[in-house]
Motif scaffolding. Structure first.
Motif, mmCIF file in Angstrom:
data_model
loop_
_atom_site.group_PDB
_atom_site.id
_atom_site.type_symbol
_atom_site.label_atom_id
_atom_site.label_comp_id
_atom_site.label_asym_id
_atom_site.label_seq_id
_atom_site.Cartn_x
_atom_site.Cartn_y
_atom_site.Cartn_z
ATOM 1 N N TYR A 32 44.146 39.595 42.902
ATOM 2 C CA TYR A 32 45.193 40.472 42.377
ATOM 3 C C TYR A 32 45.317 41.722 43.248
ATOM 4 C CZ TYR A 32 47.407 43.962 39.417
ATOM 5 O OH TYR A 32 48.215 44.948 38.957
ATOM 6 N N VAL A 103 49.409 39.074 34.865
ATOM 7 C CA VAL A 103 48.030 38.637 35.093
ATOM 8 C C VAL A 103 47.251 38.673 33.790
ATOM 9 C CG1 VAL A 103 45.854 39.216 36.233
ATOM 10 C CG2 VAL A 103 47.976 39.206 37.524
ATOM 11 N N HIS A 110 48.143 33.342 39.047
ATOM 12 C CA HIS A 110 48.528 34.248 40.133
ATOM 13 C C HIS A 110 48.006 33.792 41.495
ATOM 14 C CE1 HIS A 110 44.675 35.808 38.772
ATOM 15 N NE2 HIS A 110 44.531 36.360 39.946
#
Length: 181
Positions: A32, A103, A110
């Protein structure tokens, strides 16, 4: 004395659980962060800071709640702080907020979307890729880009929108193709 021993055991158990949850989710958290910054060194620094903050806030995490969502929210704030100090993010704050929520809602998807995005970017025209790099990697505003290229800002907004739509369609196509396998 018995009570303090119980509290110590409980704190150690919490730490062990935390380490286990961090270990399981560390790759997703890092992935992320990496999507939001230009290079691995910056992502490493943000991941370190995120982990340090998580350790400090271990008492605020509720057992049984979404650990990844909690961790990504902390990473989100560290990314915002990084952006303010370095201006090197790929994405703007609004998009960053949207991604953070996504997320939290769907942990795991993701990473695949990032792989598909990279595949889709490989098929983008060189001129379009240069626009993307200038806007999101270098971090120039559309006004700066317009001034440097002698193009109208509206033209650049349309081009970036077209590229965005192209990438979204490509990712959706890959998702459908992948689900049909």
């Amino acid at each position: 004395m018995d009570q303090s021993h119980d509290n110590k055991d409980k704190a150690q158990l919490d730490t062990a659980e935390f380490v286990q949850l961090l270990t399981v989710n560390q790759r997703k958290i890092y992935s992320y962060i990496l999507k939001m910054v230009v290079n691995y060194n910056d992502a490493d620094d943000i991941m370190q800071e995120t982990t340090a903050v998580m350790w400090k806030k271990i008492g605020s995490f509720e057992r049984g709640s979404n650990f990844l969502g909690w961790a990504v929210r902390i990473a989100h704030y560290n990314i915002l702080a990084f952006r303010k100090s370095n201006r090197c993010l790929i994405l703007d704050d609004e998009l960053l907020d949207q991604l953070c929520v996504q997320v939290e809602e769907s942990s795991g998807h993701h990473e695949q979307n990032l792989l598909w995005l990279r595949e889709c970017l490989a098929g983008v025209k060189h001129a379009d890729l240069e626009l993307i790099k200038e806007r999101y990697m270098i971090g120039r505003t559309v006004k700066e880009m317009a001034r440097l290229s002698s193009k109208a800002p509206q033209s650049l907004y349309r081009s970036l929108g077209r590229i965005h739509d192209l990438l979204v369609r490509c990712i959706r196509h890959k998702r459908v193709a992948d689900n049909n396998l």
